[in-house]
Every structure is written in C-alpha cells, then in structure tokens.
Design a protein around this motif. Structure first.
Motif, PDB file in Angstrom:
ATOM      1  N   TYR A  87       0.828  -1.205   0.000  1.00 27.00           N
ATOM      2  CA  TYR A  87       0.000   0.000   0.000  1.00 27.00           C
ATOM      3  C   TYR A  87       0.864   1.258   0.000  1.00 27.00           C
ATOM      4  CZ  TYR A  87      -4.189  -2.761   0.909  1.00 27.00           C
ATOM      5  OH  TYR A  87      -5.224  -3.646   0.801  1.00 27.00           O
ATOM      6  N   VAL A  88       0.322   2.299  -0.605  1.00 24.10           N
ATOM      7  CA  VAL A  88       0.931   3.627  -0.576  1.00 24.10           C
ATOM      8  C   VAL A  88       0.212   4.448   0.489  1.00 24.10           C
ATOM      9  CG1 VAL A  88       1.363   5.757  -1.867  1.00 24.10           C
ATOM     10  CG2 VAL A  88       1.501   3.521  -3.028  1.00 24.10           C
ATOM     11  N   ILE A  89       0.973   5.003   1.434  1.00 23.02           N
ATOM     12  CA  ILE A  89       0.401   5.915   2.428  1.00 23.02           C
ATOM     13  C   ILE A  89       0.591   7.328   1.893  1.00 23.02           C
ATOM     14  CG2 ILE A  89       0.474   6.722   4.810  1.00 23.02           C
ATOM     15  CD1 ILE A  89       1.825   4.048   5.542  1.00 23.02           C
ATOM     16  N   GLU A  90      -0.505   7.960   1.514  1.00 18.48           N
ATOM     17  CA  GLU A  90      -0.454   9.303   0.933  1.00 18.48           C
ATOM     18  C   GLU A  90      -0.809  10.332   2.001  1.00 18.48           C
ATOM     19  OE1 GLU A  90      -2.219  11.934  -2.800  1.00 18.48           O
ATOM     20  OE2 GLU A  90      -3.181  10.025  -2.278  1.00 18.48           O
ATOM     21  N   ASP A  91       0.177  11.089   2.435  1.00 20.14           N
ATOM     22  CA  ASP A  91      -0.026  12.173   3.399  1.00 20.14           C
ATOM     23  C   ASP A  91      -0.200  13.463   2.600  1.00 20.14           C
ATOM     24  OD1 ASP A  91       0.019  14.031   5.423  1.00 20.14           O
ATOM     25  OD2 ASP A  91       1.758  13.204   6.454  1.00 20.14           O
ATOM     26  N   ASP A  92      -1.429  13.969   2.586  1.00 22.76           N
ATOM     27  CA  ASP A  92      -1.734  15.137   1.743  1.00 22.76           C
ATOM     28  C   ASP A  92      -1.319  16.417   2.464  1.00 22.76           C
ATOM     29  OD1 ASP A  92      -2.552  16.325  -0.535  1.00 22.76           O
ATOM     30  OD2 ASP A  92      -4.690  16.086  -0.202  1.00 22.76           O
ATOM     31  N   TYR A  93      -0.024  16.526   2.709  1.00 21.02           N
ATOM     32  CA  TYR A  93       0.542  17.592   3.536  1.00 21.02           C
ATOM     33  C   TYR A  93       0.367  18.961   2.885  1.00 21.02           C
ATOM     34  CZ  TYR A  93       3.861  19.871   6.654  1.00 21.02           C
ATOM     35  OH  TYR A  93       4.443  20.707   7.578  1.00 21.02           O
TER      36      TYR A  93
END
Length: 463
Positions: free
Chosen positions: A269-275
């Motif tokens: 899985y890709v953990i996408e942190d929409d910083y």
C-alpha cells in the motif's frame, strides 16, 4: 506529636495528612514493624483535633494494610513495609542559565491562530453539547462520528475532486495516530517501509521505534525518485506527493503511475499524506494519488493546520481489506475521539465555514509567502534560491556555498532566532547542508521582516 505537623489551610483533609505522615514514617522505617500506635483518643488530644479525624486516618491505614488491629489491643505497624528506595534524597538545585528569548520563531506547520473564528467555533461546541443525542455519549466505536465521516467525504469532493465513500473514512487523533496504526497494520516481516529522503522525522521515528527497517527514496525537484523501489521488498511506501515535506516539490503523474504499478505488482500500500494541500497559492489544489487508484492507496489528512493544532482530529481513507484490522487495533488503542469536537467539526464543514476559512487563509498565507520571499531578496539579494511549489506554510531556502549544522542552530538561538537546517530532516546529516527551512504562517509581516534581517546579520557575522 509523633512528628506530625498539620497544615490547617491545606486542601488535603486533616485525616489524610495524618494518614500520609504515618505512611511515610512506616515506609522509611522511622516507625518499625510491630510498633504500637497511640490510641485515637490520645493522638487526637496531642494534635488538637477531633477523635473522629484520627479514627478516619486509622481506618485508611487499616484499609491499605499499613497497620493491624485486634479488639482490645493497640493498633500496630504491619510487617514487611520498610522500603529503602522510598527515601527521598534532596539533590542540590541546579542553577540553570537563562536562555535568551526567541524573538523570531520560523517554526514550520504553525497556522495563524489569531485569524481562526473562535466565537463561531465556541458556538458550534455549545450546540453539540446541547443537541447531541444521549446515545452519542456512549462508546461509539473506532470508526468515528458518522456525520463527520460524511462531511469529510463531501469536503474532499469539493476541495480535491476526490470521490470517497463515507464508509471508508475513519476518524483519527491527527495524522500521527493514523501513521502509528498503519505502520503496525501494514508491516510485513523482512520488508522495509519506504520513505522520502528528506522527510518528516515523525514518521521515521514511528517506524524505527517499532524496530521496522527503512528504505530511502531520494527526493529531487520532482519529488521522490520511485525507481529506487524496484526490486525491493516493501511493506508500504509513505509519500507527501502534493507538497513534499520539506522540499515542497510536486510528484508528477509519471512517477505517481509508476508507484501505483509497483504497489499493485508487489502487493503493498501507498500511504499518501496530503501535507499542506489546502494552501496552494498558484492554480488549483494538486490531485491526490488516491484519485488515480484507490485500491492500493491509504489517504490521510488532518485539520491541525487548517483549523488549529490542539484540535487533534484527522482522518484516514482506508481500502476495504484494511478496515477490519484497523478497527481491531484502534479499539484497543483508545477506542475513539472525543465526540463534541467531532460533532462541532461536522457542523463546521456542513455549514461551509471550513470552505470560507480556508479561502481566507489561503489569501493571507499567500501574501505572507510573497512578503517573506521579498524580504529575503531585499536582505540577501539573488544569492538565495527558494525550492518547491508555491504552497504550504514554509519554504525551503538554498544558500549556495553555505553549511548549516548544530553550531549554527546554537548561534541562531543565542541571537533570538529559531530556524531549521534541512539536515535535521535527512537520515544522513551530510545532505542538503546548504538549506534552511523557514516557516511563516503564524508570523506577522513585521516579524517576518525583522526576523529575516536578524538572520542576515547573523550569517554576515559568521562568514
């Protein structure tokens, strides 16, 4: 009497003061085991208190096993209570040198709290307290307040063009808690977590504290170099594609597609942190990776920077296969978030107050960023190069030929400036030594101008 000194103005009751005095003397051996205590009448007379007060104290000692008592015999100290380690040694007080005050704090990720609509927020908290159904005050489970999940799904559609099922939205105590849960949930034995280099030290610490291995992806002006993952055994990949932290680049579509292909082919899985994605000052918000493929992407967000850090509310959008395990982990971590804040935030989103606030703050922060860059140019000329996209609450500045290390941090603190060398965000301290990270969201124009001038003067002295 018996070394007991009572403080009549103290908030601790007289009976408990007597109990605590005997307890300390018993544990430190000042009153040995088997020693008979005075009668309640005798002690009350000696201390000048009522007999009932002493009886209460003796009852506490008896209930906790400090004394034993038999009918017609004096109360005696129980056996085996002496604790050598209980003695409190008073160490000489260390004289601390006063640190100079921080006059210009360029910390990152700090919103301007003076512009948050506090009266409106207070009104919504009161409304939640008055109108929330009693059933919502029970344990409601690890998913979160369902109306808030629905409002977040609508907010993501309005602000990011993301189509999200509210059933896939899980409320968290900020992005940090989401990362703690995901690291345990996604870990595979002998597989590494892949991180950007440089990246936020928080995620690095979460992973290394759990003893899991790391794999680094170098970051250039187009974000993380995904090709470094080919052939690697990966548990999950953590990225900040919309505004890479800390360099500020945007991950282009080609690298996003390559990352998704790797995730599908290698089942991770890709953990996408929409910083910082809310605050982009040129053009529309950047589309998330989640919009390209939601089956292998966990999207996480937080309201700490859009609203205020102490709110501690964030969320994760989870693919279906992860949801049962997430519920289990969260259930035995802390069950759920406080309900009043969730209900108030749901109302804040529903009434479009979030939209209005973000639009206002985007203009404010955009002006602050322009003013910061103009102040830097005025002080340093064209010798400084800003990195990254025009977004977020900080900017990475490159000073060619300079090197910023721990001594520079100490010198800047002495000068009343808090600023962050980019090396602090790198696993190897020899990377990006010529860059500083400068936060500006919480600063006024005057503070920005004076702080940059002070920074210039400091660097002029050191060169």
């Amino acid at each position: 009497m018996w070394g007991i000194v009572l403080r009549y103005q103290d908030e601790i009751s007289l009976s408990r003061q007597i109990f605590l005095s005997f307890k300390e003397r018993i544990l430190t051996g000042q009153i040995p085991q088997g020693e008979a205590l005075p009668s309640t009448r005798e002690l009350a007379k000696g201390l000048g208190v009522s007999r009932n007060t002493v009886c209460e104290a003796y009852d506490m000692l008896l209930a906790e096993g400090f004394i034993v008592s038999r009918q017609g015999a004096p109360s005696r100290v129980a056996e085996g209570l002496y604790l050598d380690t209980y003695r409190k040694v008073k160490l000489p007080t260390e004289i601390k040198k006063d640190k100079p005050p921080i006059l210009w704090d360029f910390k990152t990720g700090q919103p301007d709290l003076s512009l948050f609509p506090w009266p409106l927020w207070s009104q919504m908290i009161r409304g939640a307290a008055n109108y929330l159904p009693i059933k919502q005050l029970e344990y409601t489970g690890p998913k979160g307040y369902q109306p808030l999940c629905e409002e977040i799904a609508m907010w993501l559609l309005r602000s990011r063009s993301m189509e999200v099922n509210p059933e896939d939205v899980f409320i968290t105590a900020g992005a940090t808690q989401a990362l703690h849960l995901l690291v345990d949930l996604l870990h595979k034995k002998e597989h590494a977590f892949a991180l950007e280099n440089p990246s936020h030290p928080g995620i690095r610490t979460v992973i290394t504290d759990k003893g899991y291995p790391l794999q680094w992806m170098p970051v250039d002006e187009q974000g993380a170099n995904i090709s470094f993952l080919e052939g690697k055994a990966v548990s999950a990949v953590y990225v900040t594609p919309s505004h890479q932290f800390p360099l500020g680049s945007i991950l282009p579509a080609g690298r996003r597609a390559a990352l998704i292909r790797l995730a599908i082919e290698n089942d991770f899985y890709v953990i996408e942190d929409d910083y910082d994605s809310e605050f982009r000052y040129s053009g529309s918000p950047v589309s998330p990776i989640y919009s390209m493929d939601s089956s292998h992407v966990v999207y996480i967000g937080t309201f700490s920077k859009t609203l205020f850090p102490a709110l501690r509310l964030g969320f994760a959008v989870l693919p279906k296969p992860l949801q049962a395990k997430w519920r289990h982990y969260r259930n035995f971590m802390d069950v759920q978030n406080p309900i009043l804040e969730q209900a108030a935030l749901a109302e804040f989103l529903n009434k479009r107050k979030m939209d209005k606030h973000v639009q206002h703050m985007r203009r404010v922060y955009g002006e602050k960023r322009k003013f910061l860059l103009s102040s830097i140019e005025h002080a340093f000329g064209n010798a400084v190069r800003p990195w990254g996209d025009a977004s977020g609450l900080h900017v990475a500045l490159q000073f060619p030929g300079m090197g910023f290390g721990k001594q520079f941090v100490r010198d800047s603190m002495e000068a009343g400036i808090r600023v962050y060398p980019l090396t602090q965000y790198c696993p190897a301290q020899n990377n990006h030594k010529d860059k500083l990270l400068v936060g500006y969201g919480h600063l006024s124009h005057v503070q920005i101008q004076e702080g940059i001038r002070a920074l210039y003067q400091l660097m002029a002295r050191e060169t």
